[in-house]
Design a protein around this motif. Structure first.
Motif, PDB file in Angstrom:
ATOM      1  N   LYS A  87     -38.788  66.999  36.054  1.00  0.00           N
ATOM      2  CA  LYS A  87     -38.495  67.356  37.393  1.00  0.00           C
ATOM      3  C   LYS A  87     -39.554  67.595  38.423  1.00  0.00           C
ATOM      4  O   LYS A  87     -40.460  68.016  37.860  1.00  0.00           O
ATOM      5  CB  LYS A  87     -37.408  68.837  37.354  1.00  0.00           C
ATOM      6  CG  LYS A  87     -36.424  68.569  36.339  1.00  0.00           C
ATOM      7  CD  LYS A  87     -35.755  69.900  36.286  1.00  0.00           C
ATOM      8  CE  LYS A  87     -34.486  69.726  35.338  1.00  0.00           C
ATOM      9  NZ  LYS A  87     -33.971  70.986  35.301  1.00  0.00           N
ATOM     10  N   PRO A  88     -39.398  67.436  39.794  1.00  0.00           N
ATOM     11  CA  PRO A  88     -40.402  67.794  40.711  1.00  0.00           C
ATOM     12  C   PRO A  88     -41.042  69.043  40.499  1.00  0.00           C
ATOM     13  O   PRO A  88     -41.983  69.189  40.479  1.00  0.00           O
ATOM     14  CB  PRO A  88     -39.895  67.743  41.899  1.00  0.00           C
ATOM     15  CG  PRO A  88     -38.857  66.624  41.831  1.00  0.00           C
ATOM     16  CD  PRO A  88     -38.303  66.934  40.404  1.00  0.00           C
ATOM     17  N   GLU A  89     -40.333  70.134  40.015  1.00  0.00           N
ATOM     18  CA  GLU A  89     -40.768  71.554  39.856  1.00  0.00           C
ATOM     19  C   GLU A  89     -41.599  71.701  38.526  1.00  0.00           C
ATOM     20  O   GLU A  89     -42.114  72.524  38.234  1.00  0.00           O
ATOM     21  CB  GLU A  89     -39.445  72.295  39.859  1.00  0.00           C
ATOM     22  CG  GLU A  89     -38.565  71.955  39.006  1.00  0.00           C
ATOM     23  CD  GLU A  89     -37.293  71.459  39.549  1.00  0.00           C
ATOM     24  OE1 GLU A  89     -37.543  70.392  40.264  1.00  0.00           O
ATOM     25  OE2 GLU A  89     -36.071  71.580  39.287  1.00  0.00           O
ATOM     26  N   ASP A  90     -41.728  70.602  37.967  1.00  0.00           N
ATOM     27  CA  ASP A  90     -42.560  70.711  36.866  1.00  0.00           C
ATOM     28  C   ASP A  90     -44.264  70.349  37.143  1.00  0.00           C
ATOM     29  O   ASP A  90     -45.040  70.080  36.296  1.00  0.00           O
ATOM     30  CB  ASP A  90     -42.092  69.489  35.662  1.00  0.00           C
ATOM     31  CG  ASP A  90     -40.697  70.004  34.900  1.00  0.00           C
ATOM     32  OD1 ASP A  90     -39.932  68.843  34.698  1.00  0.00           O
ATOM     33  OD2 ASP A  90     -40.762  71.110  34.642  1.00  0.00           O
ATOM     34  N   THR A  91     -44.141  69.874  38.535  1.00  0.00           N
ATOM     35  CA  THR A  91     -45.516  69.429  38.920  1.00  0.00           C
ATOM     36  C   THR A  91     -46.505  70.743  38.901  1.00  0.00           C
ATOM     37  O   THR A  91     -46.162  71.610  39.330  1.00  0.00           O
ATOM     38  CB  THR A  91     -45.514  68.909  40.344  1.00  0.00           C
ATOM     39  OG1 THR A  91     -44.548  67.820  40.266  1.00  0.00           O
ATOM     40  CG2 THR A  91     -46.754  68.772  41.042  1.00  0.00           C
ATOM     41  N   ALA A  92     -47.596  70.324  37.879  1.00  0.00           N
ATOM     42  CA  ALA A  92     -48.530  71.419  37.897  1.00  0.00           C
ATOM     43  C   ALA A  92     -49.775  70.979  37.144  1.00  0.00           C
ATOM     44  O   ALA A  92     -49.883  69.819  36.636  1.00  0.00           O
ATOM     45  CB  ALA A  92     -47.942  72.806  37.039  1.00  0.00           C
ATOM     46  N   VAL A  93     -50.947  71.599  36.908  1.00  0.00           N
ATOM     47  CA  VAL A  93     -51.822  71.522  36.142  1.00  0.00           C
ATOM     48  C   VAL A  93     -51.386  72.142  34.840  1.00  0.00           C
ATOM     49  O   VAL A  93     -51.239  73.416  34.798  1.00  0.00           O
ATOM     50  CB  VAL A  93     -53.324  71.853  36.711  1.00  0.00           C
ATOM     51  CG1 VAL A  93     -54.259  71.827  35.576  1.00  0.00           C
ATOM     52  CG2 VAL A  93     -53.606  71.257  37.725  1.00  0.00           C
ATOM     53  N   TYR A  94     -51.587  71.262  33.673  1.00  0.00           N
ATOM     54  CA  TYR A  94     -51.142  71.750  32.387  1.00  0.00           C
ATOM     55  C   TYR A  94     -52.469  72.184  31.383  1.00  0.00           C
ATOM     56  O   TYR A  94     -53.511  71.231  31.449  1.00  0.00           O
ATOM     57  CB  TYR A  94     -50.370  70.845  31.663  1.00  0.00           C
ATOM     58  CG  TYR A  94     -48.725  70.850  32.385  1.00  0.00           C
ATOM     59  CD1 TYR A  94     -48.636  70.390  33.616  1.00  0.00           C
ATOM     60  CD2 TYR A  94     -47.633  71.434  31.477  1.00  0.00           C
ATOM     61  CE1 TYR A  94     -47.149  70.279  33.986  1.00  0.00           C
ATOM     62  CE2 TYR A  94     -46.466  71.377  31.983  1.00  0.00           C
ATOM     63  CZ  TYR A  94     -46.399  70.672  33.110  1.00  0.00           C
ATOM     64  OH  TYR A  94     -44.910  70.709  33.792  1.00  0.00           O
ATOM     65  N   TYR A  95     -52.254  73.425  30.778  1.00  0.00           N
ATOM     66  CA  TYR A  95     -53.486  73.658  29.915  1.00  0.00           C
ATOM     67  C   TYR A  95     -53.055  73.964  28.473  1.00  0.00           C
ATOM     68  O   TYR A  95     -51.826  74.494  28.538  1.00  0.00           O
ATOM     69  CB  TYR A  95     -53.977  75.147  30.471  1.00  0.00           C
ATOM     70  CG  TYR A  95     -54.540  74.858  31.945  1.00  0.00           C
ATOM     71  CD1 TYR A  95     -53.879  75.234  32.873  1.00  0.00           C
ATOM     72  CD2 TYR A  95     -55.887  74.603  32.042  1.00  0.00           C
ATOM     73  CE1 TYR A  95     -54.399  75.256  34.165  1.00  0.00           C
ATOM     74  CE2 TYR A  95     -56.474  74.761  33.337  1.00  0.00           C
ATOM     75  CZ  TYR A  95     -55.752  74.680  34.393  1.00  0.00           C
ATOM     76  OH  TYR A  95     -56.285  74.861  35.707  1.00  0.00           O
ATOM     77  N   CYS A  96     -53.646  73.429  27.682  1.00  0.00           N
ATOM     78  CA  CYS A  96     -53.517  73.935  26.315  1.00  0.00           C
ATOM     79  C   CYS A  96     -54.344  75.125  26.065  1.00  0.00           C
ATOM     80  O   CYS A  96     -55.350  75.177  26.707  1.00  0.00           O
ATOM     81  CB  CYS A  96     -53.845  72.775  25.089  1.00  0.00           C
ATOM     82  SG  CYS A  96     -55.448  72.204  25.020  1.00  0.00           S
ATOM     83  N   ALA A  97     -54.000  75.761  25.070  1.00  0.00           N
ATOM     84  CA  ALA A  97     -54.570  77.057  24.471  1.00  0.00           C
ATOM     85  C   ALA A  97     -54.272  77.390  23.060  1.00  0.00           C
ATOM     86  O   ALA A  97     -53.497  77.010  22.573  1.00  0.00           O
ATOM     87  CB  ALA A  97     -53.794  78.291  25.427  1.00  0.00           C
ATOM     88  N   GLY A  98     -55.548  77.909  22.525  1.00  0.00           N
ATOM     89  CA  GLY A  98     -55.530  78.485  21.040  1.00  0.00           C
ATOM     90  C   GLY A  98     -56.020  79.980  21.143  1.00  0.00           C
ATOM     91  O   GLY A  98     -56.606  80.477  21.840  1.00  0.00           O
ATOM     92  N   ARG A  99     -55.390  80.231  20.002  1.00  0.00           N
ATOM     93  CA  ARG A  99     -55.688  81.864  19.674  1.00  0.00           C
ATOM     94  C   ARG A  99     -56.003  82.177  18.041  1.00  0.00           C
ATOM     95  O   ARG A  99     -55.552  81.274  17.249  1.00  0.00           O
ATOM     96  CB  ARG A  99     -54.132  82.494  20.018  1.00  0.00           C
ATOM     97  CG  ARG A  99     -54.225  83.938  19.885  1.00  0.00           C
ATOM     98  CD  ARG A  99     -52.834  84.546  20.099  1.00  0.00           C
ATOM     99  NE  ARG A  99     -52.999  86.106  20.216  1.00  0.00           N
ATOM    100  CZ  ARG A  99     -52.122  86.752  19.927  1.00  0.00           C
ATOM    101  NH1 ARG A  99     -50.880  86.487  19.732  1.00  0.00           N
ATOM    102  NH2 ARG A  99     -52.338  88.198  19.868  1.00  0.00           N
ATOM    103  N   ARG A 100     -56.921  83.116  18.099  1.00  0.00           N
ATOM    104  CA  ARG A 100     -57.232  83.284  17.016  1.00  0.00           C
ATOM    105  C   ARG A 100     -56.326  84.435  16.086  1.00  0.00           C
ATOM    106  O   ARG A 100     -57.009  85.500  15.664  1.00  0.00           O
ATOM    107  CB  ARG A 100     -58.976  84.070  17.088  1.00  0.00           C
ATOM    108  CG  ARG A 100     -59.985  83.118  17.249  1.00  0.00           C
ATOM    109  CD  ARG A 100     -61.354  83.730  17.317  1.00  0.00           C
ATOM    110  NE  ARG A 100     -61.671  84.979  17.901  1.00  0.00           N
ATOM    111  CZ  ARG A 100     -61.994  84.968  19.138  1.00  0.00           C
ATOM    112  NH1 ARG A 100     -62.432  84.119  19.831  1.00  0.00           N
ATOM    113  NH2 ARG A 100     -62.034  86.281  19.785  1.00  0.00           N
ATOM    114  N   SER A 101     -55.256  84.263  16.164  1.00  0.00           N
ATOM    115  CA  SER A 101     -54.315  85.220  15.872  1.00  0.00           C
ATOM    116  C   SER A 101     -53.023  84.256  15.402  1.00  0.00           C
ATOM    117  O   SER A 101     -52.649  83.175  15.773  1.00  0.00           O
ATOM    118  CB  SER A 101     -53.738  86.170  16.560  1.00  0.00           C
ATOM    119  OG  SER A 101     -52.522  86.798  16.296  1.00  0.00           O
TER     120      SER A 101
END
Length: 124
Positions: A87-101
């Protein structure tokens, strides 16, 4: 040291699909939970989805539930986000992230490693 490198994204029409990938390198054995976030212009970073180390537990923001799927391959050291019915509202910069947990979290402050971000634009 861990590096997360993202690929995918781009421009798609409303209702279309895109797939984002994030590949980890370096001390990948320190990464357990992983997640995707997004940030639209003028807005705060928003939780999208997360996944535990085995891939057996996943959680989604209500706004993407039923349309997005997060998955991971610990053999390839990758986490992916399949995005359907965009959808247009999904427009964004997307980031992946990782966690040490091993614990899943939707709080971005709980994540230790971040990808460089990739633009997703959905036209109406």
């Amino acid at each position: 040291q861990v590096q997360l490198v993202q690929s995918g994204g781009g421009l798609v029409q409303s209702g279309g699909s895109l797939r984002l990938s994030c590949t980890a390198s370096g001390s990948v054995s320190t990464i357990y939970a992983m997640a995707w976030y997004r940030q639209a212009p003028g807005k705060e970073r928003e939780f999208v989805a997360n996944i535990n180390w085995s891939g057996g537990s996943t959680y989604y923001a209500d706004s993407v539930k039923g349309r997005f799927t997060i998955s991971r391959s610990n053999v390839r050291n990758t986490v992916s986000l399949q995005m359907n019915s965009l959808k247009p509202e999904d427009t964004a910069v997307y980031y992946c992230a990782g966690r040490r947990s091993v614990l899943l979290s939707s709080n971005p402050n709980d994540y230790d490693y971040w990808g460089q971000g990739t633009q997703v634009t959905v036209s109406s």
